[in-house]
Design a protein around this motif. Structure first.
Motif, PDB file in Angstrom:
ATOM      1  N   GLY A  21       0.822  -1.292  -0.216  1.00  0.00           N
ATOM      2  CA  GLY A  21       0.520   0.172  -0.345  1.00  0.00           C
ATOM      3  C   GLY A  21       0.763   1.085  -0.216  1.00  0.00           C
ATOM      4  O   GLY A  21       0.301   2.028  -0.083  1.00  0.00           O
ATOM      5  N   LYS A  22       2.025   0.497  -0.029  1.00  0.00           N
ATOM      6  CA  LYS A  22       3.274   2.330   0.218  1.00  0.00           C
ATOM      7  C   LYS A  22       4.186   1.625  -1.406  1.00  0.00           C
ATOM      8  O   LYS A  22       5.161   1.896  -0.793  1.00  0.00           O
ATOM      9  CB  LYS A  22       3.852   2.431   0.775  1.00  0.00           C
ATOM     10  N   ARG A  39      -3.739  14.511   4.532  1.00  0.00           N
ATOM     11  CA  ARG A  39      -4.387  13.244   4.764  1.00  0.00           C
ATOM     12  C   ARG A  39      -5.499  13.784   2.911  1.00  0.00           C
ATOM     13  O   ARG A  39      -6.004  14.385   2.780  1.00  0.00           O
ATOM     14  CB  ARG A  39      -5.369  13.324   5.813  1.00  0.00           C
ATOM     15  N   GLU A  91      -7.771  11.251   0.474  1.00  0.00           N
ATOM     16  CA  GLU A  91      -9.368  10.545   0.557  1.00  0.00           C
ATOM     17  C   GLU A  91      -9.550  10.128  -0.951  1.00  0.00           C
ATOM     18  O   GLU A  91      -9.475  10.976  -1.306  1.00  0.00           O
ATOM     19  CB  GLU A  91     -10.523  10.593   1.776  1.00  0.00           C
ATOM     20  N   GLY A 116      -4.850   8.031   3.190  1.00  0.00           N
ATOM     21  CA  GLY A 116      -3.514   7.817   3.992  1.00  0.00           C
ATOM     22  C   GLY A 116      -3.045   9.755   3.616  1.00  0.00           C
ATOM     23  O   GLY A 116      -3.083  10.491   3.588  1.00  0.00           O
ATOM     24  N   GLU A 117      -1.907   9.626   4.763  1.00  0.00           N
ATOM     25  CA  GLU A 117      -1.253  10.769   4.170  1.00  0.00           C
ATOM     26  C   GLU A 117       0.118  10.503   4.421  1.00  0.00           C
ATOM     27  O   GLU A 117       0.829   9.647   3.674  1.00  0.00           O
ATOM     28  CB  GLU A 117      -0.696  10.859   5.881  1.00  0.00           C
ATOM     29  N   ILE A 141       0.601   6.068  -2.515  1.00  0.00           N
ATOM     30  CA  ILE A 141      -0.643   4.652  -1.524  1.00  0.00           C
ATOM     31  C   ILE A 141      -1.538   4.123  -3.006  1.00  0.00           C
ATOM     32  O   ILE A 141      -1.323   4.413  -3.681  1.00  0.00           O
ATOM     33  CB  ILE A 141      -1.821   5.032  -0.856  1.00  0.00           C
ATOM     34  N   THR A 169      -3.915   0.192  -3.536  1.00  0.00           N
ATOM     35  CA  THR A 169      -4.710  -0.648  -3.348  1.00  0.00           C
ATOM     36  C   THR A 169      -4.998  -1.620  -4.356  1.00  0.00           C
ATOM     37  O   THR A 169      -4.699  -1.459  -5.272  1.00  0.00           O
ATOM     38  CB  THR A 169      -6.479  -0.453  -2.725  1.00  0.00           C
TER      39      THR A 169
END
Length: 197
Positions: A46-47, A127, A129, A168-169, A176, A178
């Motif tokens: 995820g990073k 952050r 989203e 994520g930040e 990030i 997924t």
């Protein structure tokens, strides 16, 4: 006196605008990959790193690549949609001792839609989203015979919808990722968000 007071408000407003953060730019990308392919470790965790994202270019088929800019707290939407008309059903009509078949036409939205918003976080990070929906698979219709004599056809879409929510930040240059199903057992959709600015 009133004019001086109004000018002071304007000056204060200008100072606030100068202190507000500059626009944020994010890049949202998606690839369709075979489930048997070995994905980069950062993508799975995820990073993703820049090297991981570079590797994705050769691993998967690009499904989405879009960069957009916005301010902190501003909700950003972008979409690339197509509407497809298709025969959903037939309805038998009975009136005055006569019968007939009326086709029922439906409309299906195909394409991509992304919504993102950024909020302040600690240590200069934001952050971010993101909500994403991407049509995957062939954007065609299969013909399904209908009726007692099977002389009518109903059209069923062969495409599927992959959806993902990510948060994520992010600092500058960070990302990030997924992974979600892509409409069939042997396909995955890999989605990434990078903060460019």
């Amino acid at each position: 006196a009133a004019q001086a007071e109004n000018m002071e408000k304007v000056r204060a407003g200008m100072k606030q605008i100068a202190r507000d953060p500059a626009p944020i730019t994010v890049r949202v990308r998606a690839w369709i990959v075979n489930s048997s392919v070995t994905l980069p470790e950062g993508v799975i965790d995820g990073k993703p790193t820049a090297a991981d994202l570079g590797a994705m270019e050769s691993i998967g088929a690009a499904a989405l690549d879009r960069s957009t800019a916005g301010m902190v707290g501003q909700s950003i939407d972008f979409m690339d949609l197509a509407l497809a008309a298709h025969l959903r059903d037939y309805q038998t009509m009975l009136a005055q001792q006569a019968s007939g078949i009326d086709p029922q036409v439906g409309v299906l939205a195909l394409g991509k839609q992304v919504r993102w918003i950024a909020r302040p976080a600690e240590q200069g990070k934001l952050r971010v989203e993101v909500r994403t929906a991407v049509t995957v698979g062939p954007q065609k219709f299969e013909q399904i015979p209908w009726g007692e004599e099977k002389k009518w056809n109903i059209e069923r879409s062969l495409s599927d919808l992959a959806q993902a929510d990510m948060a994520g930040e992010l600092g500058l240059g960070e990302g990030i990722s997924t992974i979600c199903p892509a409409g069939s057992e042997d396909s995955l959709l890999v989605m990434t968000v990078e903060r460019i600015k």
